[in-house]
Design a protein around this motif. Structure first.
Motif, PDB file in Angstrom:
ATOM      1  N   SER A 153      11.528  -1.103   3.371  1.00  0.00           N
ATOM      2  CA  SER A 153      12.588  -2.074   3.706  1.00  0.00           C
ATOM      3  C   SER A 153      13.788  -1.363   4.300  1.00  0.00           C
TER       4      SER A 153
ATOM      5  N   VAL B 137      16.168  -8.604   6.362  1.00  0.00           N
ATOM      6  CA  VAL B 137      15.602  -7.369   5.797  1.00  0.00           C
ATOM      7  C   VAL B 137      14.197  -7.132   6.341  1.00  0.00           C
TER       8      VAL B 137
ATOM      9  N   PRO C   1      10.618  -6.222   5.860  1.00  0.00           N
ATOM     10  CA  PRO C   1       9.853  -6.298   4.609  1.00  0.00           C
ATOM     11  C   PRO C   1       9.356  -4.919   4.172  1.00  0.00           C
ATOM     12  N   ASN C   2       9.112  -4.798   2.848  1.00  0.00           N
ATOM     13  CA  ASN C   2       8.478  -3.553   2.382  1.00  0.00           C
ATOM     14  C   ASN C   2       7.041  -3.772   1.958  1.00  0.00           C
TER      15      ASN C   2
END
Ligand SMILES: [Zn+2]
Length: 414
Positions: A221, A273, A275-276
């Motif tokens: 992220s 953001v 994404p992670n």
């Protein structure tokens, strides 16, 4: 040949659709709910009026038996009376009501059978209230552990065990269906094929094998505004690329193969953001195990990494293709020819009680067309005429089988 009374069948479908009727013409009749119990009570009353003997097993499966002249295991017809939330008035219940209509027609014509006939109603087929689907046919076929099933919990925190006790339908384990000459389940198709092919009856040869994988993409992220594109480890881009890649690869394998990217999760799922973590499922179905093997190879051979993101496919579950009894399928097809109804051999893409019962009793299914292919919704529909044709074929198949059985022919498991 005996033709069923289509008007009477329509009346029973309409009568049963009152148990849990929804505002838009559908049904909510969750397993062992008040509505399901009302439908069960009425079903038992109808069977008793026909002189049938009712037994209930420890999973609340109901078996209504019409004796024959010979003391041999019965031919069983049936399906399930429960529905999903806001489901239709045909799914499941039609298999029970066409069986009831078949027996009423035999009574009208004073036909005495050599072989006993049974109607079965299997508990919690839908799995809509208690996971898993086809729970009780699965327990009697030793696919599921009963003790584990009793602990299954609904949305209100009620266990299956408590619902079973409260329903008044907790019977004896010794009443479970064990032996039968055959099991025939009539069901709506729940898909668009029969309608598109303008066919009246589906001769169901089995249930498609399936695999379900979940693929996880892990990245990093970071700020959506400050991180240059070349410096990102964005699992969403990799997931999207993989989905397109799978669509291209699986699309080439076989035109009958179906696959669905049905569920997706994005973390943290915030528009500012990167994404992670991204996961999606792929559910894939085909009748041929060799094709399913190819699907799994594609999934297992995905790269383990791309653009700095980890790619991990995990198999959530799978089932092998279930083949129904060939002789029973032939009898169903022959019955269609006798009545002049068009028929189409096909596989079921959806699961049914018959797939578990088939592991212990020679089984097959009869499909009738679904209008616009819709099911598990209030719009679910099948013409009453098609329902009656299904009942004709169910009865004719049962009659042929009992005649052949009396002459010494048996139906064998694959
Ligand atoms: Zn069903």
């Amino acid at each position: 040949m005996y033709k069923c009374n289509s008007r009477r069948l329509q009346d029973s479908i309409e009568q049963f659709s009152q148990f849990g009727a929804t505002l838009n013409g559908g049904v909510t009749r969750l397993s062992l709910s008040k509505e399901d119990v009302l439908a069960r009570n009425y079903f038992c009353k109808c069977c008793e009026e026909l002189g049938m003997e009712i037994k209930v097993d420890d999973m609340a499966n109901i078996y209504a038996m019409l004796p024959g002249k010979k003391e041999v295991p019965p031919i069983v017809m049936g399906s399930h009376l429960d529905s999903v939330e806001k489901g239709g008035k045909f799914d499941g219940v039609l298999g029970v009501l066409t069986a009831l209509e078949a027996i009423r027609t035999l009574k009208d014509n004073e036909v005495e059978l050599e072989v006993p006939l049974m109607i079965a109603n299997f508990t919690n087929e839908e799995g809509a209230r208690f996971d898993p689907a086809m729970m009780s046919s699965g327990v009697i076929a030793a696919k599921f552990e009963k003790a584990q099933m009793l602990q299954s919990v609904d949305n209100n925190g009620m266990t299956f065990q408590a619902a079973l006790q409260a329903s008044g339908y907790e019977g004896e384990q010794q009443h479970r269906l064990k032996e039968a000459l055959a099991y025939i389940e009539l069901h709506i198709e729940q898909g668009p094929v029969l309608e598109a092919k303008q066919m009246e009856i589906g001769v169901v040869e089995g249930v498609l094998g399936m695999v379900c994988y979940e693929i996880t993409f892990t990245g990093q992220s970071n700020h959506a505004g400050t991180t240059p594109m070349a410096m990102r480890q964005d699992p969403m881009i990799v997931a999207a690329k993989t989905m397109v890649f799978l669509h291209e690869q699986l699309g080439k394998i076989d035109e009958q193969l179906v696959y669905t990217f049905g569920r997706m999760h994005v973390l943290p799922n915030i528009h500012t953001v990167i994404p992670n973590k991204v996961t999606f499922t792929i559910d894939s179905r085909h009748q041929n195990p060799a094709i399913m093997q190819k699907v799994e190879e594609v999934l297992k051979n995905l790269p383990t990494e791309d653009k700095g993101c980890r790619i991990e496919p995990v198999k959530l579950w799978g089932r092998d293709t279930v083949l129904f009894d060939r002789q029973i399928c032939d009898e169903i097809e022959t019955a269609c020819q006798r009545f002049g109804y068009t028929s189409h051999r096909m596989f079921s893409g959806a699961g049914h009680d018959a797939q578990y019962i088939a592991t212990m009793i020679p089984s097959a299914m009869i499909f009738v067309p679904s209008i616009n292919g819709k099911s598990h919704c209030e719009e679910e529909d099948t013409s009453f005429e098609d329902c009656a044709k299904g009942a004709d074929i169910l009865l004719e198949t049962v009659l042929t089988m009992q005649t052949k059985y009396s002459m010494g022919q048996t139906y064998s498991l694959h």
